[in-house]
Motif scaffolding. Structure first.
Motif, PDB file in Angstrom:
ATOM      1  N   GLN A 239     -17.963  32.534 -97.590  1.00  0.00           N
ATOM      2  CA  GLN A 239     -17.651  32.867 -98.971  1.00  0.00           C
ATOM      3  C   GLN A 239     -18.897  32.771 -99.858  1.00  0.00           C
ATOM      4  O   GLN A 239     -19.123  33.630-100.725  1.00  0.00           O
ATOM      5  N   ALA A 240     -19.707  31.744 -99.643  1.00  0.00           N
ATOM      6  CA  ALA A 240     -20.932  31.607-100.439  1.00  0.00           C
ATOM      7  C   ALA A 240     -21.875  32.777-100.186  1.00  0.00           C
ATOM      8  O   ALA A 240     -22.452  33.346-101.123  1.00  0.00           O
ATOM      9  N   ALA A 241     -22.041  33.150 -98.930  1.00  0.00           N
ATOM     10  CA  ALA A 241     -22.943  34.252 -98.595  1.00  0.00           C
ATOM     11  C   ALA A 241     -22.429  35.576 -99.157  1.00  0.00           C
ATOM     12  O   ALA A 241     -23.227  36.486 -99.432  1.00  0.00           O
ATOM     13  N   ALA A 242     -21.109  35.684 -99.351  1.00  0.00           N
ATOM     14  CA  ALA A 242     -20.526  36.894 -99.937  1.00  0.00           C
ATOM     15  C   ALA A 242     -20.652  36.922-101.458  1.00  0.00           C
ATOM     16  O   ALA A 242     -20.266  37.903-102.090  1.00  0.00           O
ATOM     17  N   GLY A 243     -21.184  35.853-102.046  1.00  0.00           N
ATOM     18  CA  GLY A 243     -21.407  35.822-103.488  1.00  0.00           C
ATOM     19  C   GLY A 243     -20.393  35.027-104.278  1.00  0.00           C
ATOM     20  O   GLY A 243     -20.439  35.018-105.512  1.00  0.00           O
ATOM     21  N   GLU A 244     -19.465  34.351-103.593  1.00  0.00           N
ATOM     22  CA  GLU A 244     -18.507  33.517-104.331  1.00  0.00           C
ATOM     23  C   GLU A 244     -19.244  32.333-104.967  1.00  0.00           C
ATOM     24  O   GLU A 244     -20.191  31.786-104.391  1.00  0.00           O
ATOM     25  N   ILE A 245     -18.789  31.955-106.141  1.00  0.00           N
ATOM     26  CA  ILE A 245     -19.352  30.805-106.848  1.00  0.00           C
ATOM     27  C   ILE A 245     -18.284  29.731-106.918  1.00  0.00           C
ATOM     28  O   ILE A 245     -17.193  29.944-107.467  1.00  0.00           O
ATOM     29  N   PHE A 246     -18.598  28.567-106.363  1.00  0.00           N
ATOM     30  CA  PHE A 246     -17.640  27.474-106.290  1.00  0.00           C
ATOM     31  C   PHE A 246     -17.721  26.572-107.519  1.00  0.00           C
ATOM     32  O   PHE A 246     -18.795  26.374-108.087  1.00  0.00           O
ATOM     33  N   ALA A 247     -16.588  26.040-107.909  1.00  0.00           N
ATOM     34  CA  ALA A 247     -16.534  25.041-108.976  1.00  0.00           C
ATOM     35  C   ALA A 247     -15.685  23.868-108.509  1.00  0.00           C
ATOM     36  O   ALA A 247     -14.982  23.946-107.497  1.00  0.00           O
ATOM     37  N   PHE A 248     -15.725  22.821-109.300  1.00  0.00           N
ATOM     38  CA  PHE A 248     -15.199  21.521-108.903  1.00  0.00           C
ATOM     39  C   PHE A 248     -13.992  21.197-109.785  1.00  0.00           C
ATOM     40  O   PHE A 248     -14.143  20.857-110.957  1.00  0.00           O
ATOM     41  N   GLY A 249     -12.781  21.321-109.224  1.00  0.00           N
ATOM     42  CA  GLY A 249     -11.566  21.038-109.973  1.00  0.00           C
ATOM     43  C   GLY A 249     -10.890  19.784-109.461  1.00  0.00           C
ATOM     44  O   GLY A 249      -9.760  19.837-108.952  1.00  0.00           O
ATOM     45  N   ILE A 250     -11.559  18.669-109.594  1.00  0.00           N
ATOM     46  CA  ILE A 250     -11.035  17.393-109.100  1.00  0.00           C
ATOM     47  C   ILE A 250     -10.665  16.457-110.244  1.00  0.00           C
ATOM     48  O   ILE A 250      -9.601  15.825-110.224  1.00  0.00           O
ATOM     49  N   SER A 251     -11.491  16.359-111.271  1.00  0.00           N
ATOM     50  CA  SER A 251     -11.267  15.381-112.346  1.00  0.00           C
ATOM     51  C   SER A 251      -9.991  15.690-113.119  1.00  0.00           C
ATOM     52  O   SER A 251      -9.684  16.849-113.428  1.00  0.00           O
ATOM     53  N   GLU A 252      -9.257  14.625-113.440  1.00  0.00           N
ATOM     54  CA  GLU A 252      -8.032  14.721-114.228  1.00  0.00           C
ATOM     55  C   GLU A 252      -8.050  13.615-115.278  1.00  0.00           C
ATOM     56  O   GLU A 252      -8.491  12.489-114.993  1.00  0.00           O
ATOM     57  N   ALA A 253      -7.571  13.909-116.456  1.00  0.00           N
ATOM     58  CA  ALA A 253      -7.535  12.900-117.517  1.00  0.00           C
ATOM     59  C   ALA A 253      -6.693  11.707-117.081  1.00  0.00           C
ATOM     60  O   ALA A 253      -5.538  11.858-116.659  1.00  0.00           O
ATOM     61  N   GLY A 254      -7.285  10.525-117.163  1.00  0.00           N
ATOM     62  CA  GLY A 254      -6.556   9.297-116.852  1.00  0.00           C
ATOM     63  C   GLY A 254      -6.459   8.962-115.379  1.00  0.00           C
ATOM     64  O   GLY A 254      -5.924   7.899-115.031  1.00  0.00           O
ATOM     65  N   ASN A 255      -6.958   9.821-114.500  1.00  0.00           N
ATOM     66  CA  ASN A 255      -6.885   9.547-113.067  1.00  0.00           C
ATOM     67  C   ASN A 255      -8.154   8.844-112.621  1.00  0.00           C
ATOM     68  O   ASN A 255      -9.141   9.474-112.246  1.00  0.00           O
TER      69      ASN A 255
END
Length: 423
Positions: A141-157
């Motif tokens: 996916q990275a080599a195909a040009g996808e850009i990854f982001a980080f969706g882990i943080s949650e308020a209060g967790n």
């Protein structure tokens, strides 16, 4: 802070980007020569000077680093940790950390934003070193040009990776994900978002980790990033409403709580080490600016430069000593990670997590102190808006909010040394 009333316009898919914004062609068949792997070659001084000049405008306008991002894609920067035989630059984690440190010295918010993409490709790097085939789908996916982001943080967790308030409901082909993720860097351009969510169905391992496609229904990105520092990262809130996670995008399932799952291990380690690199880069620049200013600043009426004042010399030396200590820790720990799968790989066991969080803690705290010392030596002019040290002072404060924070680091170390409370 203003909120968007609906989904933000979608970023272009990799195949739809203009030719100049696509990853360089031929990378899969024409690997860089060994000498081309140096961060100084990938990020020459001239390009960094351009990034530094833009950084003030991004900060002032509170906007994403669009031009920097286009330049980084043009040079193949998102492909640093993709192996050369898979279309990338074949960097080690140690080399990637050095590059991020160099980028952060010019444009901290740009480095922090692209950092999150590197974290996910870094996970693939660690999986590959372990011989884990799950690395392949990330590299593809990275080599195909996808850009990854980080969706882990949650308020209060406060458990961060080790538990989730976001829910995962089993569907015909995977899961439906519902929840709210905060501090989602690269919000204007990401195309793949790693998330974790909790599946409380009886008999299931609770936590699900996997990727969401930006084009999927149910994703809303809020326009709510208006912060003290790191403004160009545009780390906005992401609302997920029954978003599909296809079965082939699920990376792993884990129990609640700390565990040695290779995906979780990779996320934790790469996140902490690459963050430490960004804040060490800020410290690098603060020391450099302190030296420059001390060498030219003189008292009214002339006289010796401030660089000859004993207190100024002590403060700048102290700043450099703090920075150098973190540098050596980063070099050692990234080398240890890069040695995975070899006969010489260190066996840190459960201490890995303490080492990762410890170096991030020391890097961010040291960087804050370094910038403070630089400001003390530079004089009141640097207190004015628009001065580089003033911006670095605001940017470096973000380090106290990234996991692992000071409280959790000390609690984890105390538990390891003293046992649990009441135990």
């Amino acid at each position: 802070m203003p909120h968007a009333t609906g989904p933000e316009p979608q970023p272009p898919r990799p195949e739809d980007r203009a030719p100049e914004d696509r990853p360089p062609e031929g990378m899969a068949t024409q690997a860089p020569a060994p000498g081309d792997l140096a961060p100084e070659t990938l990020l020459p001084d001239e390009l960094l000077a351009t990034f530094r000049e833009r950084a003030a405008g991004y900060d002032r306008q509170n906007r994403f680093f669009d031009e920097d991002f286009a330049d980084l894609v043009r040079i193949g920067y998102p492909l640093m940790l993709v192996p050369r035989d898979r279309g990338g630059l074949g960097f080690t984690l140690q080399q990637a950390v050095a590059a991020q440190r160099r980028l952060a010295a010019a444009a901290p918010a740009t480095a922090l934003g692209i950092n999150m993409h590197h974290v996910l490709v870094g996970v693939a790097h660690t999986l590959r070193l372990r011989g884990d085939a799950r690395a392949d789908r990330i590299f593809e996916q990275a080599a195909a040009g996808e850009i990854f982001a980080f969706g882990i943080s949650e308020a209060g967790n406060d458990s961060v990776l080790f538990d989730a308030d976001t829910t995962a409901v089993a569907a015909e082909d995977g899961y439906r994900i519902t929840g709210t993720k905060i501090f989602t860097s690269l919000s204007p351009v990401w195309t793949r978002l790693i998330v974790h969510a909790r599946d409380d169905a009886e008999g299931r391992t609770p936590l699900v980790f996997g990727f969401l496609d930006r084009a999927a229904e149910g994703i809303e990105v809020l326009d709510d990033w208006d912060t003290l520092g790191m403004r160009a990262s545009q780390s906005r809130t992401t609302v997920l409403r029954s978003v599909p996670m296809p079965a082939d995008q699920v990376l792993t399932r884990t129990p609640v709580g700390p565990n040695p799952d290779p995906v979780v291990w990779g996320v934790f380690g790469c996140f902490e080490l690459l963050l430490a690199a960004v804040y060490t880069g800020i410290a690098d620049r603060a020391v450099e600016l302190a030296v420059e200013i001390a060498g030219t600043r003189r008292a009214r009426g002339g006289g010796a430069p401030r660089a000859e004042h004993p207190d100024v010399r002590w403060q700048i030396a102290e700043a450099a000593l703090l920075r150098d200590g973190v540098e050596l820790q980063l070099l050692r720990l990234t080398a240890d990670v890069d040695a995975l799968g070899t006969a010489g790989a260190p066996d840190h066991g459960p201490r890995w997590f303490l080492l990762f969080s410890g170096v991030k803690h020391r890097a961010t705290e040291a960087a804050r102190e370094v910038v403070d010392l630089a400001l003390r030596t530079a004089g009141g002019a640097q207190y004015s808006r628009g001065r580089e040290l003033e911006r670095l002072y605001r940017d470096v404060l973000a380090g106290i909010y990234h996991p692992s924070d000071s409280e959790s680091v000390h609690a984890a170390v105390a538990k390891a040394l003293l046992g649990p409370i009441g135990g």
